[in-house]
Design a protein around this motif. Sequence first.
Motif, PDB file in Angstrom:
ATOM      1  N   THR A  37      50.372  43.732  48.362  1.00 36.73           N
ATOM      2  CA  THR A  37      49.410  43.856  49.672  1.00 36.73           C
ATOM      3  C   THR A  37      50.395  43.883  50.929  1.00 36.73           C
ATOM      4  O   THR A  37      51.337  43.424  51.099  1.00 36.73           O
ATOM      5  N   ALA A 298      43.049  37.404  52.721  1.00 37.78           N
ATOM      6  CA  ALA A 298      42.983  36.640  51.483  1.00 37.78           C
ATOM      7  C   ALA A 298      41.416  37.150  50.639  1.00 37.78           C
ATOM      8  O   ALA A 298      41.623  36.938  49.382  1.00 37.78           O
ATOM      9  N   ASP A 301      42.039  39.856  47.870  1.00 39.14           N
ATOM     10  CA  ASP A 301      42.633  39.416  46.498  1.00 39.14           C
ATOM     11  C   ASP A 301      41.420  39.002  45.547  1.00 39.14           C
ATOM     12  O   ASP A 301      40.669  38.185  45.708  1.00 39.14           O
ATOM     13  N   GLN A 302      41.462  40.020  44.471  1.00 41.95           N
ATOM     14  CA  GLN A 302      40.459  40.078  43.730  1.00 41.95           C
ATOM     15  C   GLN A 302      40.846  38.948  42.512  1.00 41.95           C
ATOM     16  O   GLN A 302      39.859  38.904  41.380  1.00 41.95           O
ATOM     17  N   ARG A 303      41.893  38.344  42.396  1.00 41.44           N
ATOM     18  CA  ARG A 303      41.931  37.449  41.390  1.00 41.44           C
ATOM     19  C   ARG A 303      41.077  36.304  41.277  1.00 41.44           C
ATOM     20  O   ARG A 303      41.009  35.593  42.535  1.00 41.44           O
ATOM     21  N   ARG A 308      44.698  32.129  39.794  1.00 44.98           N
ATOM     22  CA  ARG A 308      45.609  31.906  40.452  1.00 44.98           C
ATOM     23  C   ARG A 308      46.058  30.353  40.378  1.00 44.98           C
ATOM     24  O   ARG A 308      47.290  30.139  40.472  1.00 44.98           O
TER      25      ARG A 308
END
Length: 566
Positions: A37, A298, A301-303, A308
């Motif tokens: 990113t 933040a 962030d697709q996780r 995570r």
Amino acid sequence: MAAPTTATGPVPPYPYDSDDNTHYASIIPPEPAGESTLASTDRHDYAPPEASAPVEKQGKHAPVSDTRQDYKLVTFAPGDPDDPKNWSKAYKWYITMVVATTCFVVAFCSSVVTSDIGGVQESFGISHEAALVPVSVFVIGFGVGPMIFAPLSEVYGRRIIYGSTLLLAVIFIIPCAVSQNIGTLIVCRTIDGIAFSAPMTLVGGTLADLWRNEERGVPMAAFSAAPFIGPAIGPLIGGFLSDAAGWRWLYWIQLIFSFVVWVLITFTVPETYAPTILAARAKRLRKETGDNGHVTEAELDQRPFKKRMGVFLIRPFQLLFRELIVLLISLYMSVLYGLLYMFFVAYPIIFEVRKGYSSGITGLMFIPIAVGVVLSAACSPWVNKHYLTLVAKHNGKPPAEARLIPMMLSCWLIPIGMFIFAWSSYPHLTWVGPCLAGLPVGFGFIFLYNAANNYLVDSYQHQAASALAAKTFIRSFWGAGVVLFTEQMYDRMGDQWASSFLAFLALACCAIPFLFWKFGARIRKRSKYAYGGDDDALDSDIEKANAREHHDMEDLRRARSYVSNP
């Protein structure tokens, strides 16, 4: 003094349709998974590939296409009153002292109960080793807690973690004070250890939130001294208190101190974590404007959170067993941590059993350790100033090994102090020798501790939180174990040789910083996880365009790295 505007306060007017909006960067589609990113300042010049096909809808905020009209990235503007780094110095120092005091109280709670182990043993009719178990499980909690609270703080922010965990710790001190059996004491101390680990885990991150890198030397010195002064002051206060009122008051005093810091940190310290503040701002902007395109970095962030968390739980062990730097630094810090907690058993052996002193007088013998810690912390700004000269000498990019210089100079103080303690501890000799031996030990603790943390952070910048968590995990388990076998070691080896054995162990560890001074760069070059400066080329253009904003983004990355028990 009026408190600075927080995330819930008024938001400065945003020129939403203006190209020169400094409050957030250009509107971009999220990057494909697996690509790094870009920093928020990079997004001003970002353009998607010309031939890219339209991207399917991702996330929950807005449909995504290959144009620049999808997301409005919400960031801090220069001078933004919501940015904690722009708050007044007086207010930042107030927050710094509150969180440092909280660290002191937590460390105090870990050691104060060692002042009257005999009282617990007599009350419950148990062995001395069993009476020491509540001390050990509390320290084990220090190693387990960061694995949970560090990632949670990156999702929910610092404030809610501080308040909820401290409240839990306060509540479970009460059963300890009124316990009628050792089982209750062990279970509640375990919960307290895990809960109390949260403030120790987050304070470094809080200071990184508040202070820019060039300002952080003195605040970090104040914070770094607290975890070492607390254990030294605990037996001092606890010794006289247990002599006067019994062992249960060692828990009531914990309750009083902990409740005070819980009130201060819950009701007077605002949220300081930038992503959490910006997330609240973006949410408010989406509600006020009806435009779901307002997002934070933040939120791109697709996780999922579960993924995570999984990375955070596994990565420390990967670093611990695959990275020589992490392994040896962790072992060194474990030896130092073990020495600190060994003193809580060794001092009563030397001064109470051998010399016949009371618990209160024995507590006074810890004062030189606290004095050494304070003197070391007072020298920290000078060490930081020297490091800044190295930064200038290397054009802003000194090697990580520059952090080892204080370590190489101070590592000798620990074995020197331990040898003095060992061979001046004969019963017929004066108390002065073993008492003053704590001065070089306390002085060396801070220099070694700070240098080790900084070396890990600089060596594993993007994995620093995991590297610090690995160090904390193994260090806490070793400190917990030392408490249980110190008495047997002194009985079997004798007072002098037991202390000398630990001195020789500390002396052997002195080779570690010199090893990495010579071979550290080569080890990092071959490492899979060590930071290799890959982002330097990417950041160079940003620095030319907006040096201050880039500096703040670097502080944000370091804030995430500092989320670990120091």
